[in-house]
Scaffold this motif. Structure first.
Motif, mmCIF file in Angstrom:
data_model
loop_
_atom_site.group_PDB
_atom_site.id
_atom_site.type_symbol
_atom_site.label_atom_id
_atom_site.label_comp_id
_atom_site.label_asym_id
_atom_site.label_seq_id
_atom_site.Cartn_x
_atom_site.Cartn_y
_atom_site.Cartn_z
ATOM 1 N N ALA A 120 0.836 -1.201 0.000
ATOM 2 C CA ALA A 120 0.000 0.000 0.000
ATOM 3 C C ALA A 120 0.871 1.250 0.000
ATOM 4 O O ALA A 120 2.038 1.202 0.370
ATOM 5 N N PRO A 121 0.307 2.400 -0.397
ATOM 6 C CA PRO A 121 1.048 3.657 -0.332
ATOM 7 C C PRO A 121 1.549 3.925 1.087
ATOM 8 O O PRO A 121 0.915 3.539 2.072
ATOM 9 N N LEU A 122 2.690 4.587 1.181
ATOM 10 C CA LEU A 122 3.348 4.837 2.458
ATOM 11 C C LEU A 122 2.444 5.521 3.468
ATOM 12 O O LEU A 122 2.510 5.233 4.664
ATOM 13 N N ASP A 123 1.548 6.403 3.017
ATOM 14 C CA ASP A 123 0.676 7.105 3.959
ATOM 15 C C ASP A 123 -0.383 6.191 4.573
ATOM 16 O O ASP A 123 -1.102 6.594 5.469
ATOM 17 N N GLN A 124 -0.443 4.932 4.112
ATOM 18 C CA GLN A 124 -1.375 3.968 4.688
ATOM 19 C C GLN A 124 -0.674 2.963 5.602
ATOM 20 O O GLN A 124 -1.311 2.064 6.136
ATOM 21 N N TRP A 125 0.637 3.086 5.760
ATOM 22 C CA TRP A 125 1.386 2.184 6.632
ATOM 23 C C TRP A 125 1.209 2.609 8.086
ATOM 24 O O TRP A 125 1.006 3.793 8.386
ATOM 25 N N ALA A 126 1.340 1.661 8.993
ATOM 26 C CA ALA A 126 1.371 1.981 10.420
ATOM 27 C C ALA A 126 2.623 2.825 10.678
ATOM 28 O O ALA A 126 3.670 2.583 10.068
ATOM 29 N N PRO A 127 2.535 3.810 11.572
ATOM 30 C CA PRO A 127 3.682 4.706 11.824
ATOM 31 C C PRO A 127 4.978 3.963 12.174
ATOM 32 O O PRO A 127 6.057 4.348 11.726
ATOM 33 N N GLU A 128 4.869 2.885 12.937
ATOM 34 C CA GLU A 128 6.091 2.146 13.307
ATOM 35 C C GLU A 128 6.727 1.454 12.104
ATOM 36 O O GLU A 128 7.936 1.249 12.046
ATOM 37 N N ARG A 129 5.922 1.108 11.099
ATOM 38 C CA ARG A 129 6.456 0.494 9.874
ATOM 39 C C ARG A 129 7.174 1.537 9.014
ATOM 40 O O ARG A 129 8.187 1.252 8.404
ATOM 41 N N VAL A 130 6.622 2.749 8.970
ATOM 42 C CA VAL A 130 7.292 3.848 8.260
ATOM 43 C C VAL A 130 8.630 4.124 8.936
ATOM 44 O O VAL A 130 9.666 4.250 8.272
ATOM 45 N N ASP A 131 8.614 4.192 10.271
ATOM 46 C CA ASP A 131 9.853 4.435 11.021
ATOM 47 C C ASP A 131 10.888 3.349 10.747
ATOM 48 O O ASP A 131 12.069 3.648 10.561
ATOM 49 N N ALA A 132 10.464 2.088 10.707
ATOM 50 C CA ALA A 132 11.383 0.977 10.457
ATOM 51 C C ALA A 132 11.970 1.063 9.046
ATOM 52 O O ALA A 132 13.163 0.798 8.837
ATOM 53 N N HIS A 133 11.143 1.433 8.084
ATOM 54 C CA HIS A 133 11.596 1.569 6.700
ATOM 55 C C HIS A 133 12.672 2.664 6.594
ATOM 56 O O HIS A 133 13.733 2.461 6.005
ATOM 57 N N ILE A 134 12.390 3.805 7.195
ATOM 58 C CA ILE A 134 13.333 4.925 7.154
ATOM 59 C C ILE A 134 14.605 4.599 7.931
ATOM 60 O O ILE A 134 15.715 4.911 7.487
ATOM 61 N N GLN A 135 14.463 3.933 9.075
ATOM 62 C CA GLN A 135 15.641 3.567 9.867
ATOM 63 C C GLN A 135 16.540 2.599 9.107
ATOM 64 O O GLN A 135 17.764 2.682 9.180
ATOM 65 N N TYR A 136 15.945 1.676 8.367
ATOM 66 C CA TYR A 136 16.728 0.746 7.557
ATOM 67 C C TYR A 136 17.601 1.519 6.570
ATOM 68 O O TYR A 136 18.792 1.234 6.410
ATOM 69 N N MET A 137 17.015 2.516 5.910
ATOM 70 C CA MET A 137 17.774 3.309 4.940
ATOM 71 C C MET A 137 18.861 4.130 5.621
ATOM 72 O O MET A 137 19.973 4.267 5.094
ATOM 73 N N ARG A 138 18.579 4.660 6.816
ATOM 74 C CA ARG A 138 19.604 5.405 7.565
ATOM 75 C C ARG A 138 20.759 4.490 7.974
ATOM 76 O O ARG A 138 21.923 4.868 7.859
ATOM 77 N N ASP A 139 20.426 3.306 8.460
ATOM 78 C CA ASP A 139 21.462 2.348 8.863
ATOM 79 C C ASP A 139 22.303 1.921 7.659
ATOM 80 O O ASP A 139 23.524 1.782 7.758
ATOM 81 N N PHE A 140 21.650 1.726 6.525
ATOM 82 C CA PHE A 140 22.342 1.372 5.287
ATOM 83 C C PHE A 140 23.347 2.471 4.929
ATOM 84 O O PHE A 140 24.518 2.207 4.650
ATOM 85 N N ALA A 141 22.896 3.721 4.944
ATOM 86 C CA ALA A 141 23.776 4.851 4.625
ATOM 87 C C ALA A 141 24.928 4.940 5.623
ATOM 88 O O ALA A 141 26.076 5.187 5.234
ATOM 89 N N ASP A 142 24.654 4.728 6.903
ATOM 90 C CA ASP A 142 25.709 4.776 7.919
ATOM 91 C C ASP A 142 26.782 3.730 7.648
ATOM 92 O O ASP A 142 27.978 4.004 7.808
#
Length: 135
Positions: free
Chosen positions: A20-42
């Motif tokens: 589903a579109p990101l605005d339909q995800w549970a907030p904790e799932r959005v946070d996990a998705h973004i954190q994964y990308m931050r950890d990847f970049a780190d």
């Protein structure tokens, strides 16, 4: 070799994305998705392969030269479009194979159910030489 990883947001759910579109995800799932990308970049900062990254706003404007003064401007692209560039990352790696490996890893960011999203990423090398005549 520098590569651009383009992260496309494809309005879903579709047979291609399956989520589903990101605005339909549970907030904790959005946070996990973004954190994964931050950890990847780190991790890429630590290996010296990270150059830069940015998320892009879904609002935008199309502009073109018309030779008449102020260029024509139209609204768009829109978040409701089928395919929208959502962000990018620049990496600097030793080989095309390494770029593919990293793109595949970034594609595994968690989705709305916590499983890897398996999204398509566009991988483009930076142009280093002009591809046409000249001296």
């Amino acid at each position: 070799m520098k590569y651009l990883l383009l992260k496309h947001y494809r309005g879903g759910p579709t047979p291609v994305t399956g989520y589903a579109p990101l605005d339909q995800w549970a907030p904790e799932r959005v946070d996990a998705h973004i954190q994964y990308m931050r950890d990847f970049a780190d991790r890429l900062v630590e290996t010296g392969e990270f150059v830069d990254e940015r998320a892009l706003s879904p609002e935008g404007t199309f502009v073109r030269f018309d030779g008449e003064g102020r260029p024509p401007v139209t609204d768009g692209p829109f978040a409701e479009t089928k395919d929208l560039v959502a962000g990018w990352m620049i990496i600097d790696v030793e080989s095309y194979e390494r770029a593919l490996e990293l793109a595949g890893e970034l594609s595994a960011a968690p989705g709305p159910d916590g499983d890897p999203i398996r999204e398509w990423l566009e991988l483009r090398p930076f142009l280093t030489d002009v591809p046409f005549g000249g001296e």
